[in-house]
Write a protein that holds these residues in place. Structure first.
Motif, PDB file in Angstrom:
ATOM      1  N   PHE A 150      49.507  35.476  26.812  1.00 22.65           N
ATOM      2  CA  PHE A 150      50.373  36.619  27.096  1.00 22.65           C
ATOM      3  C   PHE A 150      49.614  37.942  27.095  1.00 22.65           C
ATOM      4  O   PHE A 150      48.582  38.083  26.445  1.00 22.65           O
ATOM      5  CB  PHE A 150      51.519  36.676  26.085  1.00 22.65           C
ATOM      6  N   ALA A 200      51.263  37.932  21.959  1.00 19.19           N
ATOM      7  CA  ALA A 200      52.489  37.282  21.482  1.00 19.19           C
ATOM      8  C   ALA A 200      52.247  36.357  20.299  1.00 19.19           C
ATOM      9  O   ALA A 200      52.844  35.292  20.191  1.00 19.19           O
ATOM     10  CB  ALA A 200      53.179  36.523  22.632  1.00 19.19           C
ATOM     11  N   LEU A 201      51.380  36.770  19.370  1.00 21.47           N
ATOM     12  CA  LEU A 201      51.185  35.970  18.148  1.00 21.47           C
ATOM     13  C   LEU A 201      52.441  36.067  17.285  1.00 21.47           C
ATOM     14  O   LEU A 201      53.101  37.101  17.263  1.00 21.47           O
ATOM     15  CB  LEU A 201      49.976  36.484  17.368  1.00 21.47           C
ATOM     16  N   TYR A 202      52.745  34.979  16.565  1.00 22.31           N
ATOM     17  CA  TYR A 202      53.923  35.007  15.688  1.00 22.31           C
ATOM     18  C   TYR A 202      53.588  35.830  14.452  1.00 22.31           C
ATOM     19  O   TYR A 202      52.750  35.447  13.643  1.00 22.31           O
ATOM     20  CB  TYR A 202      54.345  33.587  15.313  1.00 22.31           C
ATOM     21  N   ASP A 203      54.270  36.979  14.311  1.00 27.75           N
ATOM     22  CA  ASP A 203      53.967  37.929  13.238  1.00 27.75           C
ATOM     23  C   ASP A 203      54.100  37.356  11.842  1.00 27.75           C
ATOM     24  O   ASP A 203      53.432  37.786  10.916  1.00 27.75           O
ATOM     25  CB  ASP A 203      54.939  39.122  13.310  1.00 27.75           C
ATOM     26  N   SER A 204      55.036  36.408  11.704  1.00 29.04           N
ATOM     27  CA  SER A 204      55.343  35.925  10.357  1.00 29.04           C
ATOM     28  C   SER A 204      54.379  34.835   9.906  1.00 29.04           C
ATOM     29  O   SER A 204      54.482  34.342   8.798  1.00 29.04           O
ATOM     30  CB  SER A 204      56.772  35.394  10.320  1.00 29.04           C
ATOM     31  N   MET A 205      53.448  34.436  10.773  1.00 29.20           N
ATOM     32  CA  MET A 205      52.547  33.340  10.429  1.00 29.20           C
ATOM     33  C   MET A 205      51.097  33.817  10.388  1.00 29.20           C
ATOM     34  O   MET A 205      50.726  34.738  11.108  1.00 29.20           O
ATOM     35  CB  MET A 205      52.627  32.229  11.487  1.00 29.20           C
ATOM     36  N   PHE A 207      50.906  25.760  15.182  1.00 30.00           N
ATOM     37  CA  PHE A 207      52.322  25.668  15.539  1.00 30.00           C
ATOM     38  C   PHE A 207      52.620  24.815  16.779  1.00 30.00           C
ATOM     39  O   PHE A 207      53.434  23.883  16.704  1.00 30.00           O
ATOM     40  CB  PHE A 207      52.909  27.074  15.683  1.00 30.00           C
ATOM     41  N   PRO A 208      51.966  25.070  17.927  1.00 26.45           N
ATOM     42  CA  PRO A 208      52.286  24.258  19.113  1.00 26.45           C
ATOM     43  C   PRO A 208      51.993  22.772  18.893  1.00 26.45           C
ATOM     44  O   PRO A 208      52.716  21.911  19.389  1.00 26.45           O
ATOM     45  CB  PRO A 208      51.371  24.825  20.214  1.00 26.45           C
ATOM     46  N   ARG A 240      45.372  29.815  20.795  1.00 28.75           N
ATOM     47  CA  ARG A 240      46.624  29.105  20.556  1.00 28.75           C
ATOM     48  C   ARG A 240      47.074  28.326  21.791  1.00 28.75           C
ATOM     49  O   ARG A 240      47.678  27.255  21.684  1.00 28.75           O
ATOM     50  CB  ARG A 240      47.725  30.093  20.134  1.00 28.75           C
TER      51      ARG A 240
END
Ligand SMILES: Nc1ncnc2c1ncn2[C@@H]1O[C@H](COP(=O)(O)OP(=O)(O)OP(=O)(O)O)[C@@H](O)[C@H]1O
Ligand SMILES: [Mg+2]
Lengths: 260, 254
Positions: B90, B94-99, B107-108, B157
């Motif tokens: 992206f 678009a990294l997941y902020d909470s991780m 994750f994927p 990712r």
């Protein structure tokens, strides 16, 4: 090409919004029943909703119980009926105060945090990142959070009711010197099944409402960081409005049932 | 020349948002193991084009065939199966902020292969962290990373599922020139290491020249020309030349 508006541009936009929201609710309900279930994420969200709201619920509950009792005393005293305080307070708590105040507290605390979290995930393309990783965001984000609020708001309501009941007891004990046993007997004596049942129904309905509206507000966020603030704010305002409207409807239904 | 395998084929793609016409008939082929760059100014619909390619946006007309499958005729389950063969990097990572970085990367994998042994998940995380040259960020949160690091982790990712086709949305936008150079190298290394084909969206001529085997210029909703860097900018069309001037970087056409 653009078609002429059906009613007016503004009404058309609102109708489209209603339609999109209904489709969103339907998609959420359908995905709730389908695999995978993301149990860990649901537990995590229950923890977020429950534990984070606990201090606020404790404080609000205690104060509500004490203040309501204190304020009701003079009017009962003018009839020489202060012995009815426990039952009056219990009825008020179960029939209206506990579900309503807990729901409003949760709308503020949980609604804003879900709205802001999903809103920022939306504007930073994290939700699209989920989709392209073959993870359904409705299932992973919306279903898990809505289940958590639907389950935890009733739990918090019960907890709030208990704390408020304690607060009322402290107040009555310090004024009238009533014992705990007498307070409980007098308090619960006036309750019936419909009172408790309707409190449970209210709490479940409010919990679902807060979850789904906050998620909707979050995933429909647009326009960068400003949109995140608006999503958090919208989540609180809209879920509070919805709670008031639903409360009125539920009260009507209950008095209908009572009159049967 | 032997017939090369086509992995993405787009025909007659059109897309408008209300009265805003964005794509007006785009035709495009991506060959296996090729890096195709799409150049275009801000707002010309570059992101929309690759979002249509992975089914994030529905087109109004036209067909998109990816790895032999018509993207917009697929059922959700089939589309998800196709999506894990594509990597989408992206524009803002678009990294997941909470991780943490590690959780982001895992994750994927954990979602798509819930039964994969933990040791293998860790091995794959090590592999992609090494590929993007950031093993030391493992336990950091995305908010602690620099812009360039975020982009690299975002690329890592997408690599973790070993995609066949990479889609890079403005990989160098908003980065300083030397970080841009590193990202360009990374894009080339990814192709060597994982044998991917790629579409690179950019408005940065240096990036285009460094990473692209072929370059297409998106102007007014259509791909004007497709060819090598020199072929494209030998074209006298004023809109292409204007793009070149607007983007001019010394030595770009050395
Ligand atoms: N979901 C959407 N809804 C409405 N309009 C959209 C949507 N996505 C993109 N657009 C519009 O489509 C046009 C192209 O957007 P796009 O993001 O593809 O541009 P871009 O070429 O990627 O530009 P940039 O270099 O700034 O990223 C813009 O005018 C934008 O407003
Ligand atoms: Mg873009």
């Amino acid at each position: 090409m653009a078609e002429p508006p059906l009613f007016s541009a503004r009404i058309d936009r609102q109708l489209a919004g209603v339609h999109a929201f209904s489709a969103f609710v339907a998609a959420t309900l359908v995905s709730t029943a389908r695999r995978p279930f993301y149990a860990n994420e649901i537990l995590q969200q229950c923890y977020e909703v429950g534990v984070r709201t606990l201090p606020l619920a404790t404080l609000t509950g205690l104060i509500t119980g004490m203040v309501f009792t204190e304020q009701s005393r003079p009017s009962l005293a003018s009839f020489g009926a202060t012995s009815w305080l426990p039952s009056l307070v219990t009825l008020a708590l179960v029939r209206s105060l506990a579900p309503l105040v807990t729901a409003l507290v949760c709308a503020g605390k949980v609604g804003s945090s879900i709205g802001a979290e999903l809103g920022s995930m939306k504007v930073t393309e994290q939700i699209e990142a989920l989709t392209v990783s073959a993870v359904n965001p409705i299932k992973y984000l919306v279903v898990t959070r809505t289940i958590a609020t639907t389950f935890m708001v009733p739990v918090l309501t019960a907890y709030f009711g208990f704390v408020a009941f304690l607060g009322a007891y402290f107040n009555v004990r310090s004024h009238e010197g009533t014992s705990w046993i007498a307070f409980v007997k007098n308090g619960f004596g006036s309750l019936d099944v419909l009172d408790v049942g309707s409190a449970v129904v209210r709490a479940v309905v409010f919990g679902f409402t807060i979850g789904i509206i906050a998620c909707w507000s979050g995933v429909s966020a647009t326009h960068g960081t400003q949109g995140v603030g608006r999503a958090a704010n919208g989540a609180v305002v809209q879920s509070m409005l919805a709670i008031f409207v639903l409360e009125i409807l539920i009260v009507q239904v209950i008095s209908l049932v009572r009159s049967l | 020349m032997t017939e090369r395998e086509v992995v993405v084929s787009i025909r007659g793609l059109e897309k408008s948002f209300g009265t805003n016409v964005v794509l007006r008939g785009v035709d495009l082929d991506l060959y296996r193991a090729e890096n195709l760059v799409i150049l275009g100014r801000s707002g010309t619909g570059k992101s929309v084009l690759i979002k249509i390619l992975v089914g994030l946006i529905e087109p109004d007309a036209g067909t998109v065939v990816v790895l032999g499958q018509d993207v917009h005729a697929l059922k959700r389950r089939e589309l998800d199966a196709l999506r894990v063969r594509l990597g989408f990097a992206f524009q803002h990572a678009a990294l997941y902020d909470s991780m943490t970085v590690e959780e982001n990367l895992g994750f994927p994998l954990r979602m798509n292969h819930p039964k994969m042994p933990e040791a293998e998940v860790r091995e794959r995380i090590d592999d992609v962290l090494e590929a993007v040259g950031l093993p030391q960020t493992r336990h950091q949160m995305p908010s602690e990373l620099s812009g360039g690091q975020r982009k690299r982790i975002g690329i890592a990712r997408t690599l973790i599922l070993r995609p066949e086709i990479m889609l890079y949305d403005e990989p160098t936008a908003g980065l300083d020139p030397s970080t841009c150079g590193e990202i360009n190298d990374l894009i080339l290394q990814v192709r060597e290491r994982y044998r991917t084909s790629a579409i690179v969206i950019t408005h940065d001529l240096t990036c285009a020249r460094a990473t692209g085997d072929r370059i297409g210029v998106l102007v007014e909703g259509q791909l004007l020309v497709v060819g090598t860097f020199d072929e494209v900018f030998a074209n006298p069309d004023p809109r292409i030349q204007a793009f070149y001037d607007y983007n001019f970087i010394q030595g770009a056409r050395a």
